[in-house]
Structure formats: C-alpha cells, structure tokens
Enzyme design. Structure first.
Site, PDB file in Angstrom:
ATOM      1  N   ARG A 268       0.870  -1.180   0.000  1.00 58.49           N
ATOM      2  CA  ARG A 268       0.000   0.000   0.000  1.00 58.49           C
ATOM      3  C   ARG A 268       0.903   1.225   0.000  1.00 58.49           C
ATOM      4  O   ARG A 268       1.473   1.571   1.035  1.00 58.49           O
ATOM      5  CB  ARG A 268      -0.872  -0.043   1.257  1.00 58.49           C
ATOM      6  CG  ARG A 268      -2.033   0.929   1.277  1.00 58.49           C
ATOM      7  CD  ARG A 268      -2.626   1.011   2.676  1.00 58.49           C
ATOM      8  NE  ARG A 268      -1.791   1.824   3.541  1.00 58.49           N
ATOM      9  CZ  ARG A 268      -1.660   1.641   4.859  1.00 58.49           C
ATOM     10  NH1 ARG A 268      -2.306   0.685   5.465  1.00 58.49           N
ATOM     11  NH2 ARG A 268      -0.858   2.426   5.568  1.00 58.49           N
ATOM     12  N   HIS A 272      -3.528   4.379   4.847  1.00 59.27           N
ATOM     13  CA  HIS A 272      -4.695   3.486   4.954  1.00 59.27           C
ATOM     14  C   HIS A 272      -5.923   4.181   4.373  1.00 59.27           C
ATOM     15  O   HIS A 272      -6.630   3.641   3.534  1.00 59.27           O
ATOM     16  CB  HIS A 272      -4.929   3.107   6.416  1.00 59.27           C
ATOM     17  CG  HIS A 272      -6.283   2.540   6.691  1.00 59.27           C
ATOM     18  ND1 HIS A 272      -6.689   1.325   6.194  1.00 59.27           N
ATOM     19  CD2 HIS A 272      -7.333   3.034   7.403  1.00 59.27           C
ATOM     20  CE1 HIS A 272      -7.938   1.093   6.593  1.00 59.27           C
ATOM     21  NE2 HIS A 272      -8.351   2.116   7.317  1.00 59.27           N
ATOM     22  N   TYR A 281       4.604   5.400  11.182  1.00 54.04           N
ATOM     23  CA  TYR A 281       4.927   3.984  11.384  1.00 54.04           C
ATOM     24  C   TYR A 281       5.705   3.341  10.234  1.00 54.04           C
ATOM     25  O   TYR A 281       6.026   2.168  10.317  1.00 54.04           O
ATOM     26  CB  TYR A 281       3.648   3.185  11.657  1.00 54.04           C
ATOM     27  CG  TYR A 281       2.552   3.322  10.612  1.00 54.04           C
ATOM     28  CD1 TYR A 281       2.578   2.551   9.450  1.00 54.04           C
ATOM     29  CD2 TYR A 281       1.504   4.216  10.785  1.00 54.04           C
ATOM     30  CE1 TYR A 281       1.581   2.672   8.502  1.00 54.04           C
ATOM     31  CE2 TYR A 281       0.498   4.340   9.843  1.00 54.04           C
ATOM     32  CZ  TYR A 281       0.537   3.563   8.696  1.00 54.04           C
ATOM     33  OH  TYR A 281      -0.440   3.693   7.751  1.00 54.04           O
TER      34      TYR A 281
END
Lengths: 371, 337
Positions: A268, A272, A281
């Site tokens: 990805r 998100h 992160y």
C-alpha cells in the site's frame, strides 16, 4: 527489509512472470493460462491500471479539497486488482472490502459511483446484481463468509438445474482480515462444502499501522493448507502472474475442485485512508524499495520490450485518464445531498408501523421550520 | 387440526414452509441427522436432503455469514442457533450485516433470513442455556423480533417469518416446547393475524398484564388466581417485540388504566422498559398508577437451583398487580422485585 516484512521469508516464493524490469520469466505451469494475452490485451491491462491509478489520485485530491469525507487509496495495488478483475466472468460475483476500486472498475461500475459512499450521500454506490459485485464491506473480513454462502448457493443452483453457469464467488480482503474469525470460519465452511469460492488476499503489508508480522508468524499463503484449501502466493505487482494464478483458481473452482486461496504480495503505497498518517509507522526506505517494484512501470517496460509501447499508446491512455478524471470530478461535485427523509428509506422491505410513525413525526417537525 | 406440542408445531411449520417454497433452506448445528437438540428439525433432512437441511460447522458467525451469501443468491435461509447464549458469536453478522443490508443497498438486496433461537429459563439448564437476549436485537433497526408462546402461533408465525422479506429473530421459549394444543398447519398466511400483531390472550378489566413467550403461561395462571380475589386481569401476549403492536397495547391500557409488564430478562434497558416508556408517553392521561415492571434481576443468569429467585413467577407477578392497584403497604421496596 525492515522487520515488517518478515513473513516474506517464505516457504513459497511468489509466482512471478515479470521481473522488476519487465522481463518475462517462462513458466510451464502458468504460461498456458495467459497464452491469449497478446499486445492488444496487454495494452488493455496497462490502460486499466493507469486509469484506476488516476481515478484513485482524483479521489485523494477530492478528499483533500473537502469534496469527499474520506478516501481509501489503492495506490500500488493496481496489478493485483486489475489482474483479478479482468480474469473474472460477468456471472462471477465479488464480495470485497472498501479498497477494491480497481476490481469494481473492472466489473463495470461507473467511476463516479465509486465515490458516493465516500462523499457521504449514500451507503452504497451501485446495483450489486448488475455489477456482479456486492456493496463494499467495512467490517474487516465479514464478506469472506458472504462469498462462501453465495458459492454454496451456486452449488445448490447447479444441483437443482445443471444448466446453471459454473460461476465462482470471490472474496477480497487484506492481510489484517486473516486474523478475523469470519475469514477463518469462511475457510472452514468453504472447505467443508467444497464451495466454488476464491479467497483473494491482498497482502499490502499493513493493517493501518500494524505490519503483517503482527497478524501472522508464517506466510499467509501457508495457512489455507490447514483448512485443506490449495493456495498460491503471487507477486501482486505483476499483473501477468496475478492473472495466471487467478485463472487457475477459478478454473479449479468451476470444475468442482472447491475453494482456492491467493495471497497477492503487494504494497500500500499511500495511507490506509486520507485520515491516516503513515509517516508515524513506516520507514521511507521501505517506500523507496516498493517504488522500484511499481506495477505499472513493470508492465510498461514489458510492453516496451515487446515493441508494443510507443508514444501513441502512452498519449491515448493519458488523454483517456484526463477525461475520466475530469468526468469524475464533475460528477462528484454535482452529486446532490439526499433528501432528509431518505434516512428512513429501505430500513425494512415490508411495512413497519412504528418506523412510519417516526418518519411522519420527523416530517411534521421539519415542516415546522420556515424555509 | 391436530393436537401437537409446540415443538412439533414448529417442525410442521418448517415442513410446510419448505414445501411451499423450494428456496427455503435450513442451517444449523446438529439439525440434520439428529434433528436438532430439541428435535425441531426432526425428519426434515431425510425428507428434503442435505442441501436443504445443512448440518454446519460449529461456528455461529459462519452460519449467519453464509446465510447472507445464500440470501444474495435468492435463498431464504432459516438458521438455528442451538441456545440463546450461543448467539453472540453471530452478533456482528446479525446487527452489522443482516440488519443493514437492505438499507445499505437501497432495497436491492433482501435478507429473508429467519434466525430461530430457543430462549429463556425455567428448565434447570447450564450456564448460557437460559438467557433472554431479546432487547439486543430489538435495539437494532432492520430486524424484526418475535417470540411465540403456543403451538398455533409457533407454526403460523414461523411460516410468516420465513415468508417475510425482512430478517426475523424468532424466539422459541424452551419451557413451552412441550405445551400441547390443536394446530392447523395450513392456515392461509394472509388470513392469519399479522406477524407484527399482539394478541389478547385473556380479556379483563382492571389491569393490563403484558408479557410474551415463556411467561404467557405464568401470566394466564396469575390472571386465574387473581380472579378468585375479584381482580380481572387482561393478559396481552405481545408476540412481536419489534415492532411492538402499540395499537393493541395502548387500547387495552386506556381501558384498564393500569399496566404491569413481565419479562424473564434483566430490567436495565429492556423490552419492558421501552414498552413502559411508550405507554407512559401515549397513555399518560389514562393511567391510574405508575406502570410496574416485573423482571429478572440485573444479574448474570444464576445456577439452576437459584433460577426461581431470578425468574418472575406467579407470586411476583401478583405482587406487581397488587402494587399497580395500590394494595401494597410501604415496605421500602422501590420497585416491584
């Protein structure tokens, strides 16, 4: 590679037919499954991937400009989704999560209909029966059971009437869903009844911030064996490999061979959703690594190596992408807010006196305001 | 008309529904060869085959989730949850999926799913086998919730639930499975009372006593006992808990001016609480006394030898009736125990 990708250290190398530079690898097992993909078909896949990337970028932009409440981008997952979507027949049926814009696009869903939910004017964007694709599912993994039940229905229908098409149900979910009970129960049911369902897991390495290593100690594709379900691990950024692996699973399911599982290993590239901040992160080096594996660049390099990519194709696809994006934007902004009393619509299929009463009361209340 | 138990009446209702519509399929644990732990599906797999009467893996979310897929494909699944306390693993599929699918798809996808759940206590069972989870489902838009109390309703309402294009949570009180009565399993569904309607189980003048399912028998016994003391109780069997048939209930309360409602489940945020709230809003000017709730305590369901202290019985219901009639001297008890 950072620890996040530890489950990549696998017992099963992903199926790959195009290397990162677009060079074709021969495969006795998979080549026959994609023998029909000539220059024209490959150019079509290239266009699909460019277009869906552009639609996705427009979704991001529209959210940033306040036209959408939220957008879950698919950037980086184009080959996995287009490879799956174009391998399906119109009578197959897809149950997906909320990120499968590319699959929906292949199912004939109008790009503007992809936005309705995210603009907040509707809870679904299209007619599931027309598209052969259910409304996207937000609860993680719940749709795996729906696909399995649908596949059990196909079995029933074929037993009742052998002329029923040998359709297959497909469940799309991500690496995070592999920890959900629903996905595991779905594999139990699918295996028990040998239902014609294909579980298509896009392992994009993250469930919001959680790396796939938090979901599993073994490669995801190793888990279905415990349910008695054959599985394949495929390079999800290689549209040829995805096509081949999906076609193999579909053919097995159509022939009465039961369920199949595919782990499409991808990444990805974006957040998100637009509400997420992946810099908290993710290591930038990881992004760089995966940028080099870009699915569109890879197919383009392959087309070039075949002498099938020139300025004409590039320009016509770019022009088409511009046009689709402009139409999408205009369609989004033109979407009206729904009528207030729409909130009461379709809660029940049959009359419901108490809800009718609430609707009438609220209408009277609204009617009391001076417009 | 045949005399049969409520269990047999449910079995007859299922058989009739399966005969009438070959898209009706049964799913559940132990419902095939065994015929269900309460034998409600006895003989149906032998009659209709394994495709239409499916023994499923032990996974309640799996049962409901696959039922949704079957409904997408045009089937009308009837899911058996083995016991009330076992429904929670399926809760997400029921409230997030089954209940919302019709609205989510603008009415394009229907969920004609019936979820049969043996419910309630009074049978001396183990933990998780005696619960009354009606309120959880009544709180969720998109579901219909019913609870049956006698063989004829059991048969007819089950057929109606299966024929409904809405999902129906269908509660079967275990303590009533063996109650016998005359049943006509071929009643024309259009001529039978609607699935969402309440029933006056016994007419009366002084107090409206509302209940459903397992307590209907107890309420009728209480009405009989009260008659000896000159109190005429009207017993209303709600039958449908969502929606509640407020036309029938408010008409009764406006006549009697006094209302007692009894349920097995805990009191907090319950069906009894909601019905009392609505009656207070809609019948305030007719009420002679504050409505009284007679309910289970707000506790986890107790072990079998203590359940008599949890479940409303004839005496506790009559105590509630006395309260609503102003016959109870001040005891320091704030509400009806």
């Amino acid at each position: 590679m950072p620890d996040a990708a530890k489950p990549d250290a696998t017992t099963q190398d992903p199926v790959r037919l195009l290397d990162e530079h677009g060079a074709r690898t021969a495969s006795d097992r998979y080549d026959p499954l994609i023998a029909d993909l000539d220059d024209h078909a490959l150019a079509g896949l290239y266009e699909d991937m460019v277009l869906i990337r552009r639609i996705d970028a427009e979704g991001m932009a529209l959210q940033r400009q306040g036209e959408l409440a939220l957008w879950p981008p698919l950037l980086g997952q184009e080959a996995a989704q287009i490879g799956l979507g174009r391998a399906l027949r119109s009578d197959d049926f897809v149950f997906s999560s909320y990120r499968e814009h590319g699959v929906a696009y292949c199912r004939g869903v109008a790009p503007v209909d992809l936005l309705r939910v995210w603009r907040g004017v509707s809870v679904s964007g299209w007619d599931p029966f027309e598209a052969g694709m259910a409304s996207p599912q937000v609860i993680i993994g719940a749709q795996a059971l729906h696909a399995t039940g649908y596949a059990m229905g196909i079995q029933n229908d074929r037993e009742r009437d052998p002329a029923t098409p040998d359709s297959v149900a497909v469940a799309c979910f991500g690496d995070g869903a592999m920890s959900e009970g629903d996905v595991n129960e779905a594999m139990v049911f699918a295996a028990t009844y040998q239902a014609p369902v294909v579980f298509f897991c896009q392992n994009n390495q993250y469930a919001i911030s959680e790396p796939v290593s938090l979901q599993t100690r073994v490669p995801l594709a190793d888990r279905p064996a415990g349910f008695g379900i054959p599985s394949a691990r495929v390079d999800g950024n290689d549209v040829l490999a995805v096509t081949a692996v999906v076609r193999e699973a579909l053919e097995r399911a159509r022939g009465g061979g039961g369920p199949g599982f595919i782990e499409a290993v991808t990444y990805r590239m974006g957040p998100h959703t637009t509400a997420d901040d992946p810099t908290r992160y993710r290591d930038p080096a990881e992004l760089e690594l995966w940028s080099a594996r870009d699915p569109i660049q890879r197919l383009r390099a392959h087309l070039e190596s075949r002498g099938a990519f020139g300025p004409e194709l590039e320009e016509s696809v770019a022009a088409r992408a511009d046009q689709v994006a402009a139409e999408l934007r205009a369609g989004c902004i033109a979407m009206p807010d729904p009528d207030a009393l729409e909130v009461f619509a379709d809660v029940y299929a049959e009359p419901h006196a108490e809800l009718d009463r609430q609707r009438a009361d609220y209408a009277r209340y609204l009617g009391g305001f001076v417009s | 008309m045949t005399t049969m138990t409520m269990g047999k009446a449910l079995n007859a209702g299922l058989r009739r529904a399966m005969t009438d519509d070959d898209r009706v399929v049964l799913m559940g644990e132990d419902i095939g060869t065994l015929g269900g732990v309460y034998r409600i599906t006895d003989g149906l797999q032998a009659e209709f085959g394994e495709r239409r009467v499916m023994d499923t893996p032990l996974a309640e979310a799996g049962i409901l989730g696959t039922a949704i897929g079957l409904a997408y494909r045009g089937y009308r699944p009837v899911c058996e949850i083995q016991f009330d306390g076992f429904v929670y693993p399926a809760f997400d599929q029921i409230v997030s999926q089954v209940a919302k699918m019709h609205a989510r798809t603008h009415g394009l996808v229907r969920m004609p799913i019936t979820v049969r759940i043996p419910v309630g206590g009074g049978i001396g069972a183990a933990e998780h086998h005696s619960e009354s989870p009606e309120a959880y489902f009544a709180h969720t838009a998109g579901l219909r919730v019913v609870s049956v109390s006698n063989p004829q309703d059991a048969c007819t309402m089950l057929r109606q639930a299966i024929a409904s294009d809405d999902p129906v949570i269908f509660f079967e009180p275990k303590r009533r499975y063996h109650v016998k009565a005359e049943v006509d399993d071929a009643v024309a569904l259009t001529e039978a009372p609607a699935l969402g309607s309440a029933r006056i189980a016994r007419p009366g003048e002084h107090v409206t006593l509302i209940t459903w399912g397992g307590l209907v028998g107890v309420a009728l016994d209480a009405a009989l006992a009260a008659e000896d003391e000159g109190t005429s109780i009207e017993v209303v069997d709600l039958r449908s808990l969502s929606p509640v048939d407020y036309d029938t209930v408010t008409a009764s309360v406006r006549r009697t001016g006094r209302v007692v409602i009894a349920q097995e489940g805990p009191r907090e945020a319950s069906i009894a609480s909601e019905v009392v709230a609505v009656l207070t809003e809609r019948c305030f000017a007719f009420l002679e006394a504050a409505p009284v709730r007679v309910t289970g305590h707000d506790i986890p369901y107790p072990p079998a030898r203590l359940e008599k202290h949890h479940l409303p019985d004839l005496d506790r219901i009559l105590y509630g009736v006395d309260r609503v009639l102003g016959r109870v001297r001040e005891t320091g008890v704030e509400v009806s125990p």
